[in-house]
Design an enzyme around this catalytic site. Sequence first.
Site, short mmCIF file in Angstrom:
data_model
loop_
_atom_site.label_atom_id
_atom_site.label_comp_id
_atom_site.label_asym_id
_atom_site.label_seq_id
_atom_site.Cartn_x
_atom_site.Cartn_y
_atom_site.Cartn_z
N CYS A 124 -41.26 -38.09 -19.61
CA CYS A 124 -41.90 -36.92 -19.04
C CYS A 124 -43.17 -36.62 -19.79
O CYS A 124 -43.70 -37.45 -20.52
CB CYS A 124 -40.95 -35.73 -19.11
N ARG B 220 -41.37 -33.47 -15.30
CA ARG B 220 -40.25 -34.40 -15.44
C ARG B 220 -40.38 -35.62 -14.54
O ARG B 220 -40.68 -35.51 -13.35
CB ARG B 220 -38.93 -33.71 -15.11
N ILE C 112 -34.90 -39.85 -14.98
CA ILE C 112 -34.38 -41.17 -15.35
C ILE C 112 -32.85 -41.11 -15.52
O ILE C 112 -32.12 -41.94 -14.99
CB ILE C 112 -35.03 -41.68 -16.65
N ILE C 113 -32.36 -40.14 -16.30
CA ILE C 113 -30.93 -40.00 -16.60
C ILE C 113 -30.47 -38.61 -16.17
O ILE C 113 -31.17 -37.62 -16.42
CB ILE C 113 -30.65 -40.24 -18.09
N ASN D 265 -40.13 -35.72 -24.43
CA ASN D 265 -40.64 -36.90 -23.73
C ASN D 265 -40.08 -38.13 -24.42
O ASN D 265 -40.31 -38.34 -25.61
CB ASN D 265 -42.18 -36.90 -23.79
N GLY D 266 -39.31 -38.95 -23.68
CA GLY D 266 -38.80 -40.19 -24.27
C GLY D 266 -37.37 -40.47 -23.86
O GLY D 266 -36.86 -39.96 -22.86
N ASP E 225 -29.69 -37.38 -22.30
CA ASP E 225 -29.90 -37.70 -23.71
C ASP E 225 -30.67 -36.57 -24.40
O ASP E 225 -30.56 -36.38 -25.60
CB ASP E 225 -30.64 -39.02 -23.85
N SER F 187 -40.72 -54.07 -21.71
CA SER F 187 -41.87 -54.89 -22.07
C SER F 187 -41.71 -55.41 -23.48
O SER F 187 -40.80 -55.00 -24.21
CB SER F 187 -43.16 -54.07 -21.92
N GLY F 188 -42.62 -56.30 -23.91
CA GLY F 188 -42.44 -57.01 -25.18
C GLY F 188 -43.26 -56.52 -26.35
O GLY F 188 -43.36 -57.22 -27.36
#
EC number: 6.3.5.4
Length: 625
Positions: free
Chosen positions: A2, A47, A50-51, A72-73, A97, A352-353
């Site tokens: 967010c 927002r 996601i969860i 945020n995260g 979370d 992503s890497g």
Amino acid sequence: MCGFTGFIGQTENSKDVLKNMMDQIVHRGPDSYGSFIEGDVALGFRRLSIIDLEHGSQPLYNEDQSVVLVFNGEIYNFQELKGDLLKNGHIFQTNTDSEVLIHGYEEYGEAIVERLRGMFAFVIWDKNNQKLFAARDMFGIKPFYYSQMTETFLFGSEIKSFLPHPHFKKELNKRALKPYLTFQFPVLNETFFKGVYKLPAAHYLVFQDGKLDVKRYWTPEFNSTDESFEKIVQDVDHTIKESVNAHRISDVKVGSFLSSGVDSSYVASVLKPNKTFTVGFSDRHFSEIDNAKTLSDHLGIENINEVLDSDQCFDKLEDIQYIMDEPHSNPSIIPLYFLSELASRDVTVVLSGEGADELFGGYAEYETTPPLRKYKKLPKWFRQPLGKMAQKLPDMKGKNFLIRGGLPADEWFIGQAKIFSEDEATDLLNDDYQLAPTVKDIVSPYYKEAQHYDDLTKMQHLDLHLWLVNDILLKADKMSMAHSLELRVPFLDKQVMEVASKIKSEYRVNEKDTKYALRVASKKALPEESANRKKIGFPVPIRNWIKHEPYYEKIKSYFMDDYTKQFFNQKDLMKLLDEHYEGQKNNARKIWTIFMFLVWYKKYFKEPETYDEKYTTIKDKVPVN
């Protein structure tokens, strides 16, 4: 995932001001919004669900609403933390979370940050103690900005959210330009906006009674062990697979970015999403699509890809620099912008890497060639004088060889980008922009922390603090969130760092390869060709673009604009541009670094229209509540 913004300080029409601030970051959270306003304190939230899609709106509160959170995260160990907190009598209202941060703060105080596994930037308002507590994750994956102006404390996920506040004074930080010309990214903690600061990675702040206190809670350390190579490879593979699985938790669709490199390939091969996403250019040697598609086919995954053209890219440069908040000239921002847009059509979360190179030793600058290894065996008394002499020479063949072979890393290595030397930047800039921290001022504190390490580890330590957080992760966050896409980076994980820190230098980089232990571990999931492929790193054909007349003319128009003369000697700018255009020298990165600053400055200072009036890239896609 967010975005948030807010302030502490007496503000007229605080509700309307907060709404305008939130509207600047609607792209970070198109699904819902919320706010908390009480007295002089205001917290705003946008927002991206996601969860716990139904109950996860923020701000969130504890049982008696004395603690307020915007966050945020993602916290990947939230179930474990929640279990401990439930045992201690805390009552949860959601399955998010986010809520573990509130009850964790009640239980552990500021020490909660040391227990978190994830990526985060959050703000907690403690009503009882009239205290604001805020923190940023250990690697700096998520951004956090703050400022104190006219007795008002501002904070948020993006600087642009400060612009509508009546106490915010928009002023260029003249000290930021000179270091930027060398590093290509905003390297100082004080941003390009005077008085606006980045909260460093692995730090938290407390604002109470008008006083600000910033503290560090974690420092990356490399402590190699004598474990066998086979045990190390086993641990690397096990931990990365566990991290990828932790990062896949979501109530929405998850995909994966995929280049031709081992990092994103390893992640995709473990995640096995339904779709991977890749972009490239039609210019020869500037596309990774074929390799990405080959691996996706091997894994039985659909690869969604797109070939970008130069007109398409140039058309978005202003928007890209606006989104970044500060000028940023890494050309890879461009394909990352379009890659995020491409992925956002199908998924809400991508893995992503990023981070593997810094943790496991992946950059070419970490590697020594056979001739260089042979040269380094000569006595120091012979090599060091030659290295110091070479530093004073003009650019010529053999200069870097003598410097790298003769001097320790802390005397020549400043990170993964060095665009202009300090002398070149001095010659280019007008007097008002000469007063700035030197390169040595910037890198020395990190080398002091790393003085007990060998050269390879010193370079990794520096890159973890400067390049990773201010270049790699900053552009990853801003470009993905521009398209309301959550980007997760499983290599940048507390447990992965713990394993990486134990690897001996010779198992990180040796005569066989960079990221050696990681590459060997990846073969448990990847074809050998993918595991061994050299890093390319989002190649962008800017050197070719600048030689095309339409783009040459566009850049020239910026170089010769009236506002440019306040910063630069315009005659010198045109010399750089013309030399490149005529094929005399490859000045592409130097030209691009100046060009991106001028594009950014024009957007924020010469054309200061509001978000709603001017910036339409995201506004037309999501509701502004």
